[in-house]
Enzyme design. Structure first.
Site, PDB file in Angstrom:
ATOM      1  N   LYS A  50       0.851  -1.191   0.000  1.00 28.71           N
ATOM      2  CA  LYS A  50       0.000   0.000   0.000  1.00 28.71           C
ATOM      3  C   LYS A  50       0.883   1.236   0.000  1.00 28.71           C
ATOM      4  O   LYS A  50       1.900   1.277   0.706  1.00 28.71           O
ATOM      5  CB  LYS A  50      -0.887  -0.023   1.255  1.00 28.71           C
TER       6      LYS A  50
ATOM      7  N   SER B 279      -9.934  -0.929   6.932  1.00 29.71           N
ATOM      8  CA  SER B 279      -9.346  -0.707   5.603  1.00 29.71           C
ATOM      9  C   SER B 279      -8.613  -1.902   5.008  1.00 29.71           C
ATOM     10  O   SER B 279      -8.209  -1.849   3.840  1.00 29.71           O
ATOM     11  CB  SER B 279      -8.394   0.489   5.631  1.00 29.71           C
TER      12      SER B 279
ATOM     13  N   SER C  85      -9.743   1.460   2.685  1.00 29.93           N
ATOM     14  CA  SER C  85      -8.895   2.274   1.845  1.00 29.93           C
ATOM     15  C   SER C  85      -7.810   1.490   1.107  1.00 29.93           C
ATOM     16  O   SER C  85      -7.271   1.964   0.117  1.00 29.93           O
ATOM     17  CB  SER C  85      -8.220   3.350   2.690  1.00 29.93           C
TER      18      SER C  85
END
Lengths: 88, 474
Positions: free
Chosen positions: B76, B175, B151
């Site tokens: 990420k 997330s 996310s």
């Protein structure tokens, strides 16, 4: 609030955000009315105390590498525009 | 790439395949499909190939590169790699190359894993769909008209699309688990403090935790075993070790008390409730005791979270001032430069949360909002602790719905926040939880069931998860 957060909003944005933040805060009414007087506020999942390390010299980040990421530098310092109200 | 990380690593270690060919396979898959899916913000083609050569050379020389030898990995883009652009999905970090590498990445590389690139996310990890990324959303590989969740949506897509067998995300309010559920993957949020946050760009420091996406519970355990453990560089990192996750995989659930929690089900679509109940039956058949339980305090989590997380974010994001790194919009004086930079650099959701947090922390409202939310956090944590006196783990839905369409929830932030309803309480308590794929909905979109455990009892999640994985509908 935008001023405190160092943000500038257009009149349209003020209108949108006011409505959206209002609806979020309205949802928070479910906790606003609770009597939680006896509970200790919880800031962190576990009780943590200050954490110390031995006072020995260890490698730190590279100064030049850090400065290379700044928008403007001068003589190994971060450089910014005027801070006080009057120009020098 | 359909092989598991553990299979790839064992084949690379035995010489049955090379890291170089594995990396090539991964890069080819990305080149073939990622223009459409947009999982990656940056693919480190050269770096990955070079790392593969190093792994293969080690094998050649008779050295063991480690338990993740040659395993391609997606990260990420709020995880720092020294010298590699890190954006957090924001324009405000434009051009920034971190001067340090996150501890988790150092550990994974030391175990032989090969970072392939940085994945898309909602700006500063604030969102549930990747629609808040400054660089455009990612698409769900199961149906490209649907969001992948967020996310950590890009990291979920990277695994679900078969680019890589495992990836890392971060989970502040769901997330990792929510996009895992939306994309049909295993997603694990470890106990707060088991994984070092050093090198994870801060959103809400008392809630953030790094964790993996994988196709299998076993792969999630394998990668977690590498990233867990104390790190002196993170003062909130736990010092007392972490449970044996690999050993938990074969332990079974005989005698385990599983709380089927109505407050992790009510409000979910019928097809999701049905799968959670089917999952409970699988566990019961494997010897677990299913106990119906209500924890109404969990319902208050959403309100507490959407005051606490923005409050911490408003403080953490004060550092983006145009002085030391990233974007600067020049103005004559510093204060005007700060405002112009932040106004141009942050997107709508980040601004919304910064203002919300600033409000919750401001004099006059502090006690009513931030203080009350902190007490509610204690209330929820106490309620979970009480529940764990009568059950070993909790079972519920990960999300109220399957993956939704682009634009469905953009205009109404509150409707977007509601998709985190079932994942938030875990973060508030600092406890671990895992989402395991279990069946699909009427439209064929994946459904995830969620298992919650007390803090430091992460092994229970893998015990239960492994049984659910075997018993999941084909």
């Amino acid at each position: 609030m935008a001023g405190l957060a160092r943000l500038e909003l257009s009149p349209e944005e003020v209108e949108t955000y006011t409505a959206q933040l209002g609806s979020i805060l309205a949802h928070a009414d479910d906790i606003a009315g609770l009597d939680l007087g006896g509970l200790e506020p919880m800031a962190h999942p576990f009780d943590i105390e200050n954490v110390f390390r031995p006072d020995t010299v260890t490698p730190s980040l590279e100064r030049d590498e850090l400065l290379s990421q700044a928008p403007d530098v001068e003589r190994n310092r971060f450089k910014v525009g005027r801070i006080l109200g009057e120009a020098p | 790439m359909t092989e598991s990380a553990s299979k790839i690593a064992s084949d690379v270690r035995s010489g049955a395949r090379t890291a170089a060919s594995t990396v090539k396979e991964s890069l080819d898959a990305i080149a073939a499909r990622d223009a459409e899916l947009h999982a990656f913000l940056y693919v480190d083609d050269l770096g990955a190939r070079a790392a593969a050569i190093v792994v293969d050379a080690a094998i050649e020389a008779g050295r063991d590169p480690g338990p993740l030898a040659g395993v391609p990995l997606a990260l990420k883009d709020n995880l720092c790699v020294r010298g590699v652009a890190t954006t957090c999905g924001s324009k405000i970090l434009n051009g920034w190359k971190p001067p340090y590498t996150a501890t988790v990445i150092e550990r994974l590389v030391a175990a032989g894993a090969i970072p392939i690139g940085k994945t898309n996310l909602d700006e500063f990890a604030m969102g549930s769909s990747t629609e808040n990324s400054a660089f455009g959303p990612s698409r769900n590989p199961h149906d490209t008209s649907k969001v992948p969740g967020g996310s950590s949506g890009g990291s979920a897509v990277a695994v679900a699309a078969g680019y890589v067998p495992v990836s890392l995300g971060s989970d502040t309010g769901g997330s990792i688990r929510q996009p895992a559920a939306f994309c049909g993957l295993v997603g694990y949020k470890p106990t707060y403090g088991h994984v070092s946050r050093y090198g994870l760009v801060a959103f809400s420091s008392s809630l953030d935790q790094i964790g993996p996406f994988a196709n299998t519970v076993g792969d999630a355990a394998l990668i977690s075993t590498v990233i867990c453990g104390h790190d002196p560089a993170d003062s909130t990192s736990l010092r007392d070790g972490y449970p044996d996750l690999m050993g938990a995989l074969e332990r079974g659930v005989a005698g385990l008390r599983v709380g089927l929690c109505s407050d992790l089900l009510d409000g979910a679509d019928d097809e999701i409730v049905a799968q959670v109940r089917a999952a409970a039956q699988v566990l019961e058949a494997a010897g677990a005791e299913i106990i119906d339980i209500a924890i109404p305090e969990l319902r208050l989590g959403l309100s507490a979270y959407y005051l606490l997380a923005p409050a911490e974010a408003s403080s953490n994001l004060a550092r983006y001032d145009g002085v030391r790194f990233g974007l600067r919009v020049e103005r004559d004086d510093v204060a005007a430069m700060n405002v112009a930079t932040r106004t141009a650099g942050f997107g709508a959701e980040v601004k919304r949360r910064i203002m919300l947090g600033t409000y919750a922390l401001s004099a006059g409202y502090y006690d009513a909002y931030y203080g009350q939310a902190q007490k509610t956090r204690r209330l929820i944590t106490n309620a979970l602790d009480n529940a764990y006196a009568s059950v070993d783990v909790l079972l519920g839905a990960t999300t109220p719905t399957t993956a939704f369409g682009f634009g469905d929830k953009v205009a109404d932030p509150m409707s977007m926040y509601l998709s985190d309803l079932f994942t938030i309480p875990t973060n508030l308590a600092g406890h671990p939880a895992i989402s395991v794929p279990f069946g699909v909905g009427a439209t064929g979109m994946p459904i995830g069931v969620q298992i919650l455990a007390p803090g430091r009892k992460d092994d229970l999640l893998f015990q239960v998860g492994a049984v659910l994985e075997k018993g999941a509908p084909a």
